[in-house]
Design a protein around this motif. Structure first.
Motif, short mmCIF file in Angstrom:
data_model
loop_
_atom_site.label_atom_id
_atom_site.label_comp_id
_atom_site.label_asym_id
_atom_site.label_seq_id
_atom_site.Cartn_x
_atom_site.Cartn_y
_atom_site.Cartn_z
N ILE A 5 -2.24 10.21 -2.76
CA ILE A 5 -2.37 8.97 -2.97
C ILE A 5 -2.07 8.89 -4.69
O ILE A 5 -2.86 10.02 -5.27
N ASP A 9 -2.75 3.39 -5.59
CA ASP A 9 -3.48 3.52 -4.16
C ASP A 9 -4.95 3.33 -4.57
O ASP A 9 -5.77 2.75 -4.05
N CYS A 38 2.50 -4.45 -2.77
CA CYS A 38 1.10 -4.17 -2.81
C CYS A 38 0.86 -4.19 -1.24
O CYS A 38 -0.04 -3.36 -0.52
N ARG A 41 1.77 -0.82 0.40
CA ARG A 41 0.86 0.26 0.20
C ARG A 41 -0.42 0.11 0.89
O ARG A 41 -1.01 0.96 1.46
N LEU A 45 -1.77 2.87 3.56
CA LEU A 45 -3.12 3.26 3.37
C LEU A 45 -3.67 3.08 4.74
O LEU A 45 -4.52 4.03 5.12
#
Length: 155
Positions: A5, A9, A38, A41, A45
């Motif tokens: 990351i 992140d 965004c 991401r 995650l």
């Protein structure tokens, strides 16, 4: 191996820990991205298991759960079957909000949330027993909570 990351992140994770309900457009603004990257991401995650989920943080006292106790547990044996039986039993009990298998003096540490001391006494005598692989229990009652949180110190 842990997924890599980057700094963006980490900013996203810090923002989500502070406000898991933040809208993507606002999150993107806070971390300096446009909304589409965004969102990609955040999804990455989540898919990587770095973000495991989202939850409401409830004030225990407002729902009648005024007592938090810590129970140190010693098991009847150290074999896999005893540990597995204990772990399975603890996972089924909603009063146990944390259960840690320990290295050191005790075998496990529980954080238990209940209405009052009578409720804990009933809980202990019903569930923290040899049936669940438990030999001994020592309960600690905190006199004051100085700090309690769920956010990780992501740097």
């Amino acid at each position: 191996m842990a997924p890599l990351i980057d700094e963006i992140d980490k900013r996203i994770l810090r923002e989500l820990q502070a406000d898991g309900r933040v809208q993507n457009v606002e999150l993107a603004r806070r971390v300096g991205l446009s909304p589409s990257p965004c969102l990609r991401r955040v999804r990455r995650l989540e898919e990587a298991g770095i973000v495991r989920g989202y939850a409401a943080l409830v004030d225990p006292a407002t729902v009648g759960l005024r007592f938090t106790l810590f129970a140190r547990i010693w098991l009847t044996a150290q074999d896999a079957e005893t540990i597995d039986r204990f772990v399975a039993a603890m996972r089924r009990l909603p009063e146990i909000v944390e259960c840690h298998i320990m290295l050191g003096d005790s075998d496990a540490l529980l954080r238990v949330v209940v209405e009052d001391l009578d409720a804990y006494r009933r809980f202990q005598s019903t569930h923290l027993t040899a049936t669940n692989g438990i030999r001994n229990v020592k309960t600690d009652v905190p006199s004051e909570t100085v700090k309690s949180g769920v956010a990780l110190p992501i740097r």
